[in-house]
Design an enzyme around this catalytic site. Structure first.
Site, short mmCIF file in Angstrom:
data_model
loop_
_atom_site.label_atom_id
_atom_site.label_comp_id
_atom_site.label_asym_id
_atom_site.label_seq_id
_atom_site.Cartn_x
_atom_site.Cartn_y
_atom_site.Cartn_z
N LYS A 183 1.03 -1.09 -0.29
CA LYS A 183 -0.11 0.30 -0.03
C LYS A 183 0.69 1.49 -0.11
O LYS A 183 0.59 2.09 -0.53
CB LYS A 183 -1.44 0.27 1.33
CG LYS A 183 -1.39 1.34 1.26
CD LYS A 183 -2.64 1.54 2.85
CE LYS A 183 -1.73 1.32 3.99
NZ LYS A 183 -1.69 2.93 4.53
N ASN A 184 2.00 0.68 0.54
CA ASN A 184 2.52 2.37 0.73
C ASN A 184 3.98 2.66 0.44
O ASN A 184 4.60 3.87 -0.26
CB ASN A 184 3.34 2.56 2.44
CG ASN A 184 2.53 2.99 3.70
OD1 ASN A 184 1.07 2.75 3.50
ND2 ASN A 184 2.36 2.33 4.37
N CYS A 236 -3.70 12.83 12.95
CA CYS A 236 -4.09 11.38 12.76
C CYS A 236 -4.58 10.20 13.89
O CYS A 236 -4.31 11.19 14.92
CB CYS A 236 -4.43 11.07 11.04
SG CYS A 236 -2.78 10.02 11.73
N ARG A 257 2.11 14.45 13.44
CA ARG A 257 1.78 13.97 12.00
C ARG A 257 2.19 15.60 11.23
O ARG A 257 1.56 15.71 9.69
CB ARG A 257 1.30 12.78 11.51
CG ARG A 257 1.48 11.87 12.10
CD ARG A 257 0.34 10.59 11.26
NE ARG A 257 0.90 9.97 10.05
CZ ARG A 257 1.06 9.21 9.44
NH1 ARG A 257 -0.57 8.18 9.25
NH2 ARG A 257 1.78 8.28 8.39
N ASP A 285 4.98 0.18 12.26
CA ASP A 285 3.31 -0.40 11.68
C ASP A 285 3.37 -2.08 12.07
O ASP A 285 2.42 -2.42 12.06
CB ASP A 285 3.64 -0.27 10.03
CG ASP A 285 3.79 0.96 9.60
OD1 ASP A 285 3.84 1.37 8.41
OD2 ASP A 285 3.19 2.53 10.23
N ARG A 319 -8.75 -0.53 5.00
CA ARG A 319 -7.69 0.80 4.25
C ARG A 319 -6.73 0.11 4.24
O ARG A 319 -6.20 0.34 2.60
CB ARG A 319 -7.41 1.70 5.51
CG ARG A 319 -8.26 2.66 5.86
CD ARG A 319 -8.16 3.58 6.43
NE ARG A 319 -6.85 4.43 5.68
CZ ARG A 319 -5.93 5.02 6.84
NH1 ARG A 319 -6.47 5.54 7.80
NH2 ARG A 319 -4.67 6.02 5.91
C1 EPZ Z 1 4.28 6.57 6.08
O1 EPZ Z 1 3.82 8.00 7.15
C2 EPZ Z 1 3.43 5.45 6.81
N1 EPZ Z 1 2.41 5.73 5.69
C3 EPZ Z 1 2.62 5.13 7.62
O2 EPZ Z 1 1.58 4.44 7.40
C4 EPZ Z 1 4.32 4.79 8.50
O3 EPZ Z 1 4.02 4.08 10.26
C5 EPZ Z 1 5.47 6.12 8.63
O4 EPZ Z 1 5.60 6.34 7.06
C6 EPZ Z 1 6.77 5.34 9.46
O5 EPZ Z 1 7.00 4.41 9.18
C7 EPZ Z 1 2.42 5.95 4.48
O6 EPZ Z 1 3.09 5.31 3.76
C8 EPZ Z 1 1.08 6.19 3.52
P1 EPZ Z 1 6.81 9.43 8.46
P2 EPZ Z 1 4.51 9.45 7.28
O7 EPZ Z 1 7.01 10.81 7.64
O8 EPZ Z 1 5.30 9.22 6.17
C9 EPZ Z 1 7.61 12.83 12.21
C10 EPZ Z 1 0.36 2.74 7.92
O9 EPZ Z 1 -0.18 2.02 8.50
N2 EPZ Z 1 7.50 13.60 10.64
O10 EPZ Z 1 7.81 8.55 8.45
O11 EPZ Z 1 3.66 10.39 7.93
C11 EPZ Z 1 6.23 12.19 11.84
O12 EPZ Z 1 5.82 12.84 12.95
C12 EPZ Z 1 0.69 4.23 8.18
O13 EPZ Z 1 0.49 2.56 6.74
C13 EPZ Z 1 7.69 15.88 11.00
O14 EPZ Z 1 7.97 15.76 12.10
O15 EPZ Z 1 5.72 8.86 8.50
C14 EPZ Z 1 6.83 10.93 12.79
O16 EPZ Z 1 7.06 11.06 13.98
C15 EPZ Z 1 0.42 4.59 9.30
N3 EPZ Z 1 7.64 16.21 9.62
C16 EPZ Z 1 7.67 10.33 11.89
O17 EPZ Z 1 8.13 11.91 11.55
C17 EPZ Z 1 7.12 15.81 8.75
O18 EPZ Z 1 7.25 17.05 7.74
C18 EPZ Z 1 8.29 9.96 10.99
O19 EPZ Z 1 6.57 10.14 10.14
C19 EPZ Z 1 7.19 14.61 8.13
C20 EPZ Z 1 7.34 13.42 9.69
#
Ligand code: EPZ
Length: 433
Positions: free
Chosen positions: A23-24, A118, A123, A306, A398
């Site tokens: 999915k991701n 969320c 996020r 995840d 989802r």
């Molecule tokens: C992706 O989310 C995945 N979603 C998430 O999977 C997954 O949990 C996550 O990566 C971590 O592996 C998709 O790929 C659609 P991040 P993403 O940006 O990209 C912080 C699922 O179950 N951050 O790697 O949103 C953030 O708050 C979903 O399929 C900032 O601070 O995750 C978090 O603490 C749930 N500023 C950390 O980084 C930013 O601009 C990692 O978030 C971006 C992120």
């Protein structure tokens, strides 16, 4: 009408299951597909709600989307006539924000509603916006919208302050059509990052180093048609691995890339499960109660966040005291209260869950708080004694294709029925015996 799962626990899962596309990876790849005016064919798409919602959003901006089957789509971005992604799309699927990078890269402008928080944390997307600004785009946030535009994007050396999957993908999308060279330092290394980079390169982009923490991109003039197949879903595979261990079963999980599952496999072996790797499959078996361990979620190749609810559920059934530390998101233990209703003994202190393993869980009426927690609660219900109903399964749908069908084919006894339909519950119990 809201649906729920009703599950009769106690069966050991046996047999074979085939994993769907990731999915991701698919979410980033679908956004990237609009960056050419030629037709792109993508297959091994997972047939799940998030993908179908993003395809609707892509159609909404005028791209031509032709579903060739549940797992196959043709996209042509030459007919795009609207650069605005509305809040409705973003509310349904945050990853619509990948269209920011795609539209900015291709048309030098885009307007996307700012995603809210969320279920698992606030996020923020500050790193995405930092990357766009570094490439020379003006980025304003007003009236809940992100407006970004530029005369021309130029390559830049970008250091991410946090390792972010979304920011890495979004910046990579914009940079692949920017003028000159971009370097993304402290980049995320997840398998889905590599898949999006490979997809873009198959369209004529010039990206090197995806899968390492330093990605180098040489901007190109334009992207062209391609045919591409999505990698298997690492987290769906991990979920079935844990379900096999939690139910003391023996399952062959087909269509996986074992290397993507190493952190999960190693932990399962450490606590006493049997894990056998083949070229594109992995077999997980357990015929006894497993042992305790310590888990800390980390960016890839660390233990994936995840998979945190799923492994915690398995440890709730294991011997001894385990700890699970969630270092990525600030609110990813909401399922603990639901597990407690099934007899689990877990205490959450800050971002650490202290788990006292119990002999067994008992069925109860529980609710899925988010996608991966929902899947973990299904695993708990499969291992529990008695009947469990899990509501709010729209979260689970989802990210898991035909979840109940795949589990029933492994010997589970579960059905999807309308919420509050007592007759359907009685009917199921009569049939399940
Ligand atoms: C992706 O989310 C995945 N979603 C998430 O999977 C997954 O949990 C996550 O990566 C971590 O592996 C998709 O790929 C659609 P991040 P993403 O940006 O990209 C912080 C699922 O179950 N951050 O790697 O949103 C953030 O708050 C979903 O399929 C900032 O601070 O995750 C978090 O603490 C749930 N500023 C950390 O980084 C930013 O601009 C990692 O978030 C971006 C992120």
């Amino acid at each position: 009408m809201e649906n729920q799962y009703i599950i009769k626990g106690g069966a050991c899962l046996q047999g074979e299951v085939t994993i769907s596309g990731a999915k991701n990876a698919a979410l980033g790849i679908l956004a990237a597909a609009i960056m050419t005016d030629e037709t792109v064919m993508i297959d091994n798409l997972p047939n799940v709600r998030d993908i179908n919602v993003l395809l609707t959003a892509i159609e909404g901006i005028g791209a031509t989307v032709n579903r060739l089957g549940p797992h196959e789509v043709e996209i042509n971005g030459s007919t795009i006539n609207n650069m605005t992604i509305d809040y409705d799309s973003i509310k349904k699927i945050r990853a619509s924000y990948y269209l920011l990078g795609a539209l900015l890269g291709k048309y030098s402008r885009a307007q996307v509603a700012l995603p809210g928080g969320c279920d698992i944390g606030s996020r923020p997307i500050d790193q995405h916006l930092k990357g766009f600004r570094a490439l020379g785009a003006t980025v304003n946030i007003e009236y809940g919208m992100i407006n970004t535009y530029t005369d021309a994007l130029t390559g830049s050396h970008i250091f991410l302050d946090v390792v972010s999957v979304g920011a890495t993908i979004n910046i990579m999308l914009a940079a692949c059509l920017a003028e000159g060279k971009t370097v993304i330092e402290n980049a995320a290394k997840e398998p889905h990052i590599v898949d999006v980079a490979n997809f873009l390169n198959s369209m004529g982009a010039n990206i090197k180093g995806a899968g390492t923490d330093k990605i180098r991109i040489n901007g190109v003039e334009r992207l062209h048609a391609t045919e591409y197949s999505i990698i298997p879903d690492q987290i769906e595979a991990g979920t079935f691995m844990v379900a096999a261990a939690a139910t003391k079963g023996d399952v062959l999980i087909r269509n996986v890339i074992p290397q993507h599952l190493e952190a999960i496999s190693n932990k399962l072996i450490e606590i006493g499960a049997e894990v056998e790797e083949f070229d594109d499959a992995v077999r997980v078996a357990a015929d006894h109660r497993l042992s305790h361990t310590q888990i800390k979620t980390l960016p890839h190749p660390g233990f994936p966040t995840d998979m945190q609810p799923q492994i915690a559920t398995l440890l709730a059934l294991s011997q001894g005291t385990s700890t699970v530390t969630e270092s990525i998101f600030e609110n990813r233990f909401k399922y603990v209260d639901e597990l407690a209703r099934m007899g689990a003994n877990i205490k959450v202190e800050g971002n650490v869950a202290i788990i006292e393993g119990t002999e067994g869980l008992t069925g109860a009426a529980i609710s899925a708080p988010d996608l991966r927690a929902g899947a973990a609660l299904v695993v708990a219900a499969l291992a529990a004694d008695g009947y469990t109903t899990v509501d709010s399964i729209k979260y689970i749908e989802r990210g898991y294709e035909c979840f109940e069908k795949k589990l029933n084919a492994l010997g589970a006894t579960m059905e999807k029925i309308p919420v509050d339909d007592e007759r359907a519950v009685q009917k199921f119990k009569l049939k399940a015996g």
